[in-house]
Write a protein that holds these residues in place. Structure first.
Motif, PDB file in Angstrom:
ATOM      1  N   LEU A   1      25.675 -15.965 -38.124  1.00  0.00           N
ATOM      2  CA  LEU A   1      24.575 -16.546 -37.328  1.00  0.00           C
ATOM      3  C   LEU A   1      24.692 -18.063 -37.278  1.00  0.00           C
TER       4      LEU A   1
ATOM      5  N   THR B   1      30.738 -11.422 -34.197  1.00  0.00           N
ATOM      6  CA  THR B   1      30.026 -10.237 -33.697  1.00  0.00           C
ATOM      7  C   THR B   1      30.420  -9.012 -34.520  1.00  0.00           C
TER       8      THR B   1
ATOM      9  N   VAL C   1      28.684  -9.213 -37.886  1.00  0.00           N
ATOM     10  CA  VAL C   1      27.252  -8.885 -37.795  1.00  0.00           C
ATOM     11  C   VAL C   1      27.063  -7.375 -37.620  1.00  0.00           C
ATOM     12  N   LEU C   2      27.863  -6.787 -36.734  1.00  0.00           N
ATOM     13  CA  LEU C   2      27.706  -5.354 -36.478  1.00  0.00           C
ATOM     14  C   LEU C   2      28.127  -4.526 -37.689  1.00  0.00           C
TER      15      LEU C   2
ATOM     16  N   SER D   1      25.587  -5.149 -40.708  1.00  0.00           N
ATOM     17  CA  SER D   1      24.238  -4.626 -40.478  1.00  0.00           C
ATOM     18  C   SER D   1      24.279  -3.099 -40.356  1.00  0.00           C
ATOM     19  N   GLY D   2      25.422  -2.579 -39.931  1.00  0.00           N
ATOM     20  CA  GLY D   2      25.554  -1.116 -39.809  1.00  0.00           C
ATOM     21  C   GLY D   2      25.812  -0.419 -41.133  1.00  0.00           C
TER      22      GLY D   2
ATOM     23  N   ILE E   1      29.411   6.959 -40.343  1.00  0.00           N
ATOM     24  CA  ILE E   1      28.763   5.693 -39.945  1.00  0.00           C
ATOM     25  C   ILE E   1      29.738   4.547 -40.213  1.00  0.00           C
TER      26      ILE E   1
ATOM     27  N   VAL F   1      31.449   1.927 -37.342  1.00  0.00           N
ATOM     28  CA  VAL F   1      31.351   0.450 -37.337  1.00  0.00           C
ATOM     29  C   VAL F   1      32.726  -0.180 -37.605  1.00  0.00           C
TER      30      VAL F   1
END
Lengths: 271, 229
Positions: B141, B166, B169-170, B173-174, B200, B204
């Motif tokens: 961020l 990106t 972050v993905l 957070s996943g 999962i 990701v």
């Protein structure tokens, strides 16, 4: 199935969506910032353009005022003085003074004409350009050719004056600094543009040395700065090509709306 | 609620696919290597390290299964330090760089404390994973903020470090929630649930490796902002 699985399965996509949302927000926000920056740049450019235009118009207005004062004030006074001298009835004594007065009157007229070309106001750009070409002596060291192509037409008076000044500046710079045998300026009156091409076979200049202190006797492209300012006022483009000893070529193009024949400035009857 | 066998088969295939897909960014990195800036070279080294860890984890599971999780705990620390270094090379605000310098040893110290004292060596260190996710998402961020402040990059989707951030972050957070509960899944010895959870992770991972591959692809197509060493 493990009791923890369902919350994890449900919450993970939500978190992923949140993360994607952040990325999408950054992308959109960045685009918006770039757009705002571009708009700001355009506004800044426009205000610079307006300031430049105002400065050049103020300069022209001041020239016009000085030219009128010279012509109507000093010129008239000199003419009256000459008249008074002639009424003395002693031509032997006043001959030299009268000659000097004649010289002063013609000098005032010349300066006045240079400051505000009457031909431009009265007859328009094509005629003024011809008149400009005639001011250069044909038997001088530099042969000047001003050629007009296309269909010469009238423009808005402000535009005509700027184009005239550009040609005048090109010619003046060339005659003063180029030491050329020949200078040629061609003006092309296109359908919705007006382009100028300047060409000389003189000493040329180093285009890269425009902002540096010139060596004594050398020629720089500093005159281009003034040209650029004037060209920028009409939102035109300027391109040049030169090298020391290789002459100079300058191409200028203006997007110009010509005046319809019925809107062309009327000729001043009193010539 | 029972889990369909086809879903388990799909999960297994997906896991294998994600392990193979890592070869795409690696190949891309090898191809673009002369044009890669330091940060992306480091990312390529991280991918090689990931593959080496997968191999080491497989061997450890085979011969010393008791120490299997220790390999992944070491990986978590090293992975975080890799990303810290990548962001240290990428971020330009001195305060943020100082934060990385301070955060790196503190994170390593906490991870070791978690491994040897809080959660132990024989379970997945959820605390460390949560802290890792928070720190790396935070750094990503910060990079987004740097991009928005500088506005030097016109097309963000072509900026390699934006794609890497990106992906970070993905990915984190996943997976953060999965790591919070992973010890519950592992102790339950429910193969089907475990497989779904790994699905999962695989999804990701697929996203992450695809974005890394894109980052390497765009590396020499756009001038990079100057990096500080």
């Amino acid at each position: 199935m493990n009791g923890w699985l369902l919350p994890v399965m449900l919450a993970t996509p939500v978190l992923l969506l949140l993360a994607l949302g952040i990325v999408a927000f950054v992308l959109r926000y960045q685009r918006r910032l770039l757009r705002q920056q571009e708009q700001l740049r355009q506004v800044r450019d426009a205000s610079q353009q307006q300031a430049l235009e105002a400065a050049l118009l103020a300069q022209e207005e001041e020239r016009r005022r000085i030219a009128a004062d010279l012509h109507d004030g000093v010129g008239t006074t000199l003419a009256i003085v000459k008249l008074h001298l002639s009424t003395l009835g002693q031509p032997d004594l006043t001959q030299e003074a009268t000659a000097l007065l004649d010289q002063a009157i013609s000098e005032v007229r010349r300066i006045s004409r240079n400051l505000l070309p009457a031909a431009l106001q009265k007859f328009g750009l094509p005629f003024a350009l011809d008149a400009l070409a005639r001011t250069v002596p044909a038997d001088g060291p530099t042969q000047v050719l001003i050629e007009q192509r296309g269909q010469p037409r009238r423009l808005d008076p402000k535009r005509e004056l700027i184009v005239y000044r550009v040609v005048q500046e090109l010619l003046g710079n060339g005659l003063r600094h180029a030491h050329a045998d020949s200078i040629s300026v061609s003006i092309d009156f296109g359908p919705d543009y007006l382009s100028l091409q300047y060409l000389d076979n003189g000493v040329g200049f180093d285009p890269a040395a425009g902002d540096t202190q010139p060596a004594p006797g050398s020629r720089t492209g500093l005159g281009l700065t003034n040209l650029r300012s004037r060209v920028a006022v009409l939102r035109g483009t300027l391109r040049h090509e030169s090298a020391p000893g290789a002459g100079s070529r300058i191409w200028i193009s203006f997007p110009i709306p010509y005046l319809p024949a019925d809107q062309a400035p009327t000729l001043v009857s009193a010539l | 609620m029972p889990i369909s066998p086809w879903l388990i088969t799909f999960a297994e295939y997906l896991e294998r696919a994600s392990n193979i897909l890592v070869l795409v960014p690696l190949g891309m990195a090898g191809w673009r290597w002369p044009h890669l800036p330091s940060a992306l070279r480091l990312l390529a080294c991280y991918l090689v390290f990931t593959e080496a860890t997968l191999l080491a984890a497989a061997l450890t599971e085979m011969y010393w299964p008791r120490w299997h999780l220790l390999v992944w705990q070491a990986f978590t620390i090293t992975e975080t330090l890799f990303f810290f270094r990548i962001y240290y090379l990428t971020l330009r605000v001195p305060l943020w760089r100082r934060f990385i310098v301070v955060a790196a040893p503190l994170f390593a110290a906490f991870a070791l404390l978690d491994t040897f004292y809080l959660e132990g060596m024989h379970q997945v260190n959820a605390f460390t994973h949560v802290l890792q996710s928070a720190l790396l998402i935070g750094l990503a961020l910060l990079y987004f903020e740097q991009l928005l402040n500088e506005l030097e990059v016109v097309r963000l989707e072509h900026d390699p470090l934006f794609l890497v951030s990106t992906a970070v972050v993905l990915y984190f957070s996943g997976t953060v929630l999965m790591y919070v509960f992973i010890n519950h899944f592992l102790t339950a010895k429910d193969y089907a649930s475990n497989q779904v959870v790994y699905t999962i992770n695989s999804i990701v991972n697929l996203i992450q490796y695809s974005l890394f591959a894109l980052a390497f692809w765009y590396a020499d197509r756009k001038p990079q902002a100057p990096v500080h060493s």
